[in-house]
Design a protein around this motif. Structure first.
Motif, PDB file in Angstrom:
ATOM      1  N   UNK A  14       0.821  -1.244  -0.166  1.00 28.87           N
ATOM      2  CA  UNK A  14      -0.027  -0.031   0.013  1.00 28.87           C
ATOM      3  C   UNK A  14       0.851   1.297  -0.002  1.00 28.87           C
ATOM      4  N   UNK A  15       1.815   1.316   0.904  1.00 30.18           N
ATOM      5  CA  UNK A  15       2.788   2.331   0.777  1.00 30.18           C
ATOM      6  C   UNK A  15       3.357   2.754  -0.585  1.00 30.18           C
ATOM      7  N   UNK A  16       3.861   1.625  -0.891  1.00 28.63           N
ATOM      8  CA  UNK A  16       4.831   1.691  -2.183  1.00 28.63           C
ATOM      9  C   UNK A  16       3.785   2.188  -3.350  1.00 28.63           C
ATOM     10  N   UNK A  17       2.655   1.606  -3.382  1.00 29.98           N
ATOM     11  CA  UNK A  17       1.657   2.135  -4.384  1.00 29.98           C
ATOM     12  C   UNK A  17       1.278   3.522  -4.368  1.00 29.98           C
ATOM     13  N   UNK A  18       1.241   4.036  -3.048  1.00 27.37           N
ATOM     14  CA  UNK A  18       0.660   5.240  -2.772  1.00 27.37           C
ATOM     15  C   UNK A  18       2.070   6.245  -3.296  1.00 27.37           C
ATOM     16  N   UNK A  19       3.285   5.941  -2.798  1.00 19.83           N
ATOM     17  CA  UNK A  19       4.248   6.658  -3.543  1.00 19.83           C
ATOM     18  C   UNK A  19       4.360   6.660  -4.948  1.00 19.83           C
ATOM     19  N   UNK A  20       4.299   5.981  -5.748  1.00 23.15           N
ATOM     20  CA  UNK A  20       4.240   5.945  -7.008  1.00 23.15           C
ATOM     21  C   UNK A  20       2.872   6.620  -7.684  1.00 23.15           C
ATOM     22  N   UNK A  21       1.745   6.750  -6.890  1.00 18.48           N
ATOM     23  CA  UNK A  21       0.684   7.920  -7.417  1.00 18.48           C
ATOM     24  C   UNK A  21       1.081   8.882  -6.962  1.00 18.48           C
ATOM     25  N   UNK A  22       1.691   9.301  -6.135  1.00 12.34           N
ATOM     26  CA  UNK A  22       1.820  10.781  -5.714  1.00 12.34           C
ATOM     27  C   UNK A  22       2.754  11.384  -6.715  1.00 12.34           C
ATOM     28  N   UNK A  23       4.100  10.652  -6.807  1.00 14.92           N
ATOM     29  CA  UNK A  23       5.099  10.750  -7.740  1.00 14.92           C
ATOM     30  C   UNK A  23       4.205  11.265  -9.341  1.00 14.92           C
ATOM     31  N   UNK A  24       3.579  10.285  -9.635  1.00 12.19           N
ATOM     32  CA  UNK A  24       2.980  10.767 -10.786  1.00 12.19           C
ATOM     33  C   UNK A  24       2.058  11.973 -10.996  1.00 12.19           C
ATOM     34  N   UNK A  25       1.510  12.348  -9.682  1.00  9.15           N
ATOM     35  CA  UNK A  25       0.836  13.685  -9.666  1.00  9.15           C
ATOM     36  C   UNK A  25       1.871  14.651  -9.452  1.00  9.15           C
ATOM     37  N   UNK A  26       3.207  14.649  -9.496  1.00 13.91           N
ATOM     38  CA  UNK A  26       4.117  15.660  -9.477  1.00 13.91           C
ATOM     39  C   UNK A  26       4.585  16.254  -8.010  1.00 13.91           C
ATOM     40  N   UNK A  27       4.003  15.386  -6.927  1.00 12.30           N
ATOM     41  CA  UNK A  27       4.456  15.672  -5.442  1.00 12.30           C
ATOM     42  C   UNK A  27       5.741  15.377  -5.023  1.00 12.30           C
ATOM     43  N   UNK A  28       6.283  16.316  -4.336  1.00 13.42           N
ATOM     44  CA  UNK A  28       7.448  15.810  -3.642  1.00 13.42           C
ATOM     45  C   UNK A  28       7.222  14.688  -2.349  1.00 13.42           C
ATOM     46  N   UNK A  29       7.622  13.514  -2.601  1.00 14.83           N
ATOM     47  CA  UNK A  29       7.612  12.450  -1.684  1.00 14.83           C
ATOM     48  C   UNK A  29       8.525  11.818  -0.992  1.00 14.83           C
TER      49      UNK A  29
END
Length: 282
Positions: A14-29
């Motif tokens: 869940x955490x890894x998938x969220x990181x990937x989604x946030x990166x795709x939105x252009x957010x610094x993670x």
């Protein structure tokens, strides 16, 4: 949005998938966990976070304004961990809180996740709680995957009951949407797939996608050897019986439109998921 979004439990699915989604939105993670080298997303800042080591908490929160809090559902001290970490996060200026919870947790008094929700809500009344149903991804890893690939069978005490399974990637997309939104969307968000299906249907869809014959073998919930049949001999059966009692009562068949409402796209259906992950069962 110069400050980071912190994702705890970032090496988990869940955490890894969220990181990937946030990166795709252009957010610094900032991806935080005990073993940051295991986070399978490279376009993030990796940092060590150990719930048992408070010295790692402050560095993880420095420069963070949004938090996706994932505390493992079986951590008995999860509520205490959540309370202490959220208190520290508030002192550090975190202003947006999204928490991974579970469907039905609001009535599961005494469970760690219920306590986590309660602790966070007392501190942050406008926090958002994602309450997903069973993960489709349970069939591509863990004991269900093992019995599918080794024996061609799914064994659970679910009878003909249906479950609105949801893809982990859809949960992650919902989390990213909540963290990136311009306004708060507080409260509980029930996250499900687009329809409910029984375990026999799951077996049929996996068979069709993979070309591997898979059947469903319903178990007896009251069988004294239930945990051995489930592949965890010697384990305490109370949690499993509570979970599958809810399944049998129809409590896991609820279908919501949360994925579409938050992400502007439909939730992944199980047939689509099975086709996308067919290689997992080959």
């Amino acid at each position: 949005m110069g400050e980071h979004v912190l994702v705890t439990g970032a090496s988990g699915r869940n955490g890894a998938a969220a990181c990937a989604r946030l990166v795709a939105l252009g957010l610094p993670v900032r991806a935080a966990c005990r073993h940051p080298e295991r986070v399978p997303v490279s376009e993030v800042e990796h940092t060590r976070l150990d719930w048992d080591d408070p010295e790692t908490h402050e560095p993880a929160l420095r420069g963070v304004d949004r938090l996706y809090l994932i505390v493992h559902e079986r951590l008995r001290n999860g509520p205490e961990i959540a309370r202490a970490f959220v208190e520290r996060a508030l002192r550090n200026g975190v202003r947006r809180f999204v928490v991974l919870s579970a469907l039905g947790v609001e009535t599961a008094v005494g469970t760690p996740l219920h306590g986590v929700e309660q602790a966070v809500r007392e501190l942050v009344p406008d926090a958002a709680f994602l309450r997903p149903n069973w993960f489709m991804d349970n069939f591509t890893g863990g004991r269900y995957h093992r019995t599918i690939t080794e024996e061609g069978v799914i064994r659970v005490p679910a009878g003909d009951a249906e479950v609105s399974f949801v893809a982990v990637d859809d949960i992650a997309a919902c989390a990213a949407a909540l963290l990136a939104a311009d306004t708060e969307l507080p409260g509980g968000h029930l996250v499900t797939g687009p329809g409910a299906l029984g375990f026999a249907d799951v077996a049929a869809e996996i068979s069709a996608a993979s070309g591997r014959p898979v059947r469903y073998q319903p178990l007896d919930l009251d069988d004294p050897d239930l945990m051995a049949e489930l592949g965890v001999p010697g384990a305490d059966p109370r949690m499993a019986r509570t979970l599958f009692s809810r399944v049998l009562s129809g409590g896991e068949a609820v279908v919501t439109d949360t994925v579409r409402a938050l992400t502007n796209r439909p939730a992944t259906s199980f047939p689509t998921f099975a086709r996308q992950h067919a290689a997992a069962w080959s």
